[in-house]
Design a protein around this motif. Structure first.
Motif, PDB file in Angstrom:
ATOM      1  N   HIS A 135      37.626 -16.383 -10.980  1.00  0.00           N
ATOM      2  CA  HIS A 135      38.935 -16.600 -10.358  1.00  0.00           C
ATOM      3  C   HIS A 135      40.026 -15.883 -11.145  1.00  0.00           C
ATOM      4  N   LEU A 136      39.952 -15.948 -12.468  1.00  0.00           N
ATOM      5  CA  LEU A 136      40.936 -15.261 -13.304  1.00  0.00           C
ATOM      6  C   LEU A 136      40.852 -13.749 -13.131  1.00  0.00           C
ATOM      7  N   GLU A 137      39.629 -13.224 -12.980  1.00  0.00           N
ATOM      8  CA  GLU A 137      39.469 -11.780 -12.762  1.00  0.00           C
ATOM      9  C   GLU A 137      40.191 -11.340 -11.488  1.00  0.00           C
ATOM     10  N   ARG A 138      40.060 -12.132 -10.425  1.00  0.00           N
ATOM     11  CA  ARG A 138      40.761 -11.814  -9.181  1.00  0.00           C
ATOM     12  C   ARG A 138      42.278 -11.910  -9.373  1.00  0.00           C
ATOM     13  N   THR A 139      42.706 -12.879 -10.153  1.00  0.00           N
ATOM     14  CA  THR A 139      44.132 -13.052 -10.423  1.00  0.00           C
ATOM     15  C   THR A 139      44.677 -11.854 -11.185  1.00  0.00           C
ATOM     16  N   VAL A 140      43.939 -11.374 -12.152  1.00  0.00           N
ATOM     17  CA  VAL A 140      44.363 -10.197 -12.922  1.00  0.00           C
ATOM     18  C   VAL A 140      44.502  -8.987 -11.995  1.00  0.00           C
ATOM     19  N   ARG A 141      43.569  -8.822 -11.074  1.00  0.00           N
ATOM     20  CA  ARG A 141      43.632  -7.683 -10.146  1.00  0.00           C
ATOM     21  C   ARG A 141      44.853  -7.765  -9.221  1.00  0.00           C
ATOM     22  N   ARG A 142      45.339  -8.963  -8.994  1.00  0.00           N
ATOM     23  CA  ARG A 142      46.489  -9.182  -8.117  1.00  0.00           C
ATOM     24  C   ARG A 142      47.823  -8.897  -8.828  1.00  0.00           C
ATOM     25  N   ALA A 143      47.813  -8.819 -10.122  1.00  0.00           N
ATOM     26  CA  ALA A 143      49.057  -8.632 -10.878  1.00  0.00           C
ATOM     27  C   ALA A 143      49.637  -7.243 -10.648  1.00  0.00           C
ATOM     28  N   THR A 144      50.908  -7.207 -10.371  1.00  0.00           N
ATOM     29  CA  THR A 144      51.610  -5.938 -10.208  1.00  0.00           C
ATOM     30  C   THR A 144      52.095  -5.448 -11.573  1.00  0.00           C
ATOM     31  N   ILE A 168      45.259 -20.417 -19.139  1.00  0.00           N
ATOM     32  CA  ILE A 168      46.516 -19.666 -19.267  1.00  0.00           C
ATOM     33  C   ILE A 168      46.388 -18.626 -20.370  1.00  0.00           C
ATOM     34  N   ARG A 169      45.844 -19.015 -21.515  1.00  0.00           N
ATOM     35  CA  ARG A 169      45.697 -18.068 -22.629  1.00  0.00           C
ATOM     36  C   ARG A 169      44.722 -16.944 -22.288  1.00  0.00           C
ATOM     37  N   MET A 170      43.653 -17.258 -21.556  1.00  0.00           N
ATOM     38  CA  MET A 170      42.705 -16.217 -21.139  1.00  0.00           C
ATOM     39  C   MET A 170      43.392 -15.229 -20.194  1.00  0.00           C
ATOM     40  N   LEU A 171      44.119 -15.743 -19.233  1.00  0.00           N
ATOM     41  CA  LEU A 171      44.828 -14.907 -18.279  1.00  0.00           C
ATOM     42  C   LEU A 171      45.899 -14.074 -18.991  1.00  0.00           C
ATOM     43  N   ASP A 172      46.610 -14.698 -19.898  1.00  0.00           N
ATOM     44  CA  ASP A 172      47.635 -14.013 -20.681  1.00  0.00           C
ATOM     45  C   ASP A 172      47.020 -12.836 -21.445  1.00  0.00           C
ATOM     46  N   ALA A 173      45.928 -13.088 -22.139  1.00  0.00           N
ATOM     47  CA  ALA A 173      45.282 -12.028 -22.931  1.00  0.00           C
ATOM     48  C   ALA A 173      44.802 -10.892 -22.030  1.00  0.00           C
ATOM     49  N   ASP A 174      44.194 -11.219 -20.912  1.00  0.00           N
ATOM     50  CA  ASP A 174      43.683 -10.185 -20.000  1.00  0.00           C
ATOM     51  C   ASP A 174      44.815  -9.339 -19.424  1.00  0.00           C
ATOM     52  N   LEU A 175      45.913  -9.973 -19.037  1.00  0.00           N
ATOM     53  CA  LEU A 175      47.030  -9.236 -18.449  1.00  0.00           C
ATOM     54  C   LEU A 175      47.725  -8.350 -19.483  1.00  0.00           C
TER      55      LEU A 175
END
Length: 182
Positions: A135-144, A168-175
């Motif tokens: 789910h986080l991977e898909r969220t990262v792909r959605r980031a502009t 949140i920290r995982m998503l933050d690091a990936d973005l």
């Protein structure tokens, strides 16, 4: 002045992009709440208000009221996954209120909806952490690029917050690893 956070410049367009990102994240798990509470439109209303702002509407009472109502809807949910989905909706409406202060806690306004949505997806899948990671991977792909740029203006996400804080920290690091261009 010790301990005061410096101010970050945020345009209304920055806030609209962050809010659209959060609304898209929450929208993906809205059905989890609606299966649990089919007659409760409060999370859907919060996401709709977030989209209205993201598409040019004003930041005002509707956003605040629907965010508050989605929070109350979360409390009426019968299961944890539905509660997390309602919190994602609340976070989507709240994203418009990202404060221009260089504080790590503000990162939750940017990434909270995505993290709550990932947690809702995990819980539906019997707490399968790989589902949250997908789910986080898909969220990262959605980031502009604008969302990534805004995020990078803030300190990294804070410690704590249980599993949602971890997401949140995982998503933050990936973005923050992204170098996007439009």
């Amino acid at each position: 002045m010790t301990g005061e956070a410096s101010e970050i410049v945020l345009s209304k367009q920055d806030l609209r992009e962050v809010t659209a990102f959060a609304a898209a994240s929450a929208e993906g798990v809205l059905e989890i709440f609606e299966v649990d509470q089919p007659d409760d439109s409060r999370p859907r209303d919060a996401i709709s208000a977030a989209w209205a702002f993201a598409r040019g509407g004003e930041r005002g009472k509707s956003l605040r009221d629907t965010a508050s109502a989605a929070l109350k809807a979360a409390k009426s949910a019968h299961n944890a996954a539905a509660r997390e989905a309602a919190w994602a909706a609340m976070s989507a409406a709240g994203a418009a209120y990202l404060h221009p202060l260089a504080k790590a806690t503000q990162v939750k306004h940017i990434l909270g909806a995505g993290a709550y949505a990932a947690r809702a997806a995990e819980l539906v899948a019997d707490d399968d952490r790989s589902v949250g990671a997908e789910h986080l991977e898909r969220t990262v792909r959605r980031a502009t690029p604008v969302v990534v740029d805004v995020l990078k203006r803030f300190p990294t996400a804070p410690d704590g917050g249980g599993r949602v804080g971890e997401l949140i920290r995982m998503l933050d690091a990936d973005l923050r690893l992204l170098t996007l261009t439009e």
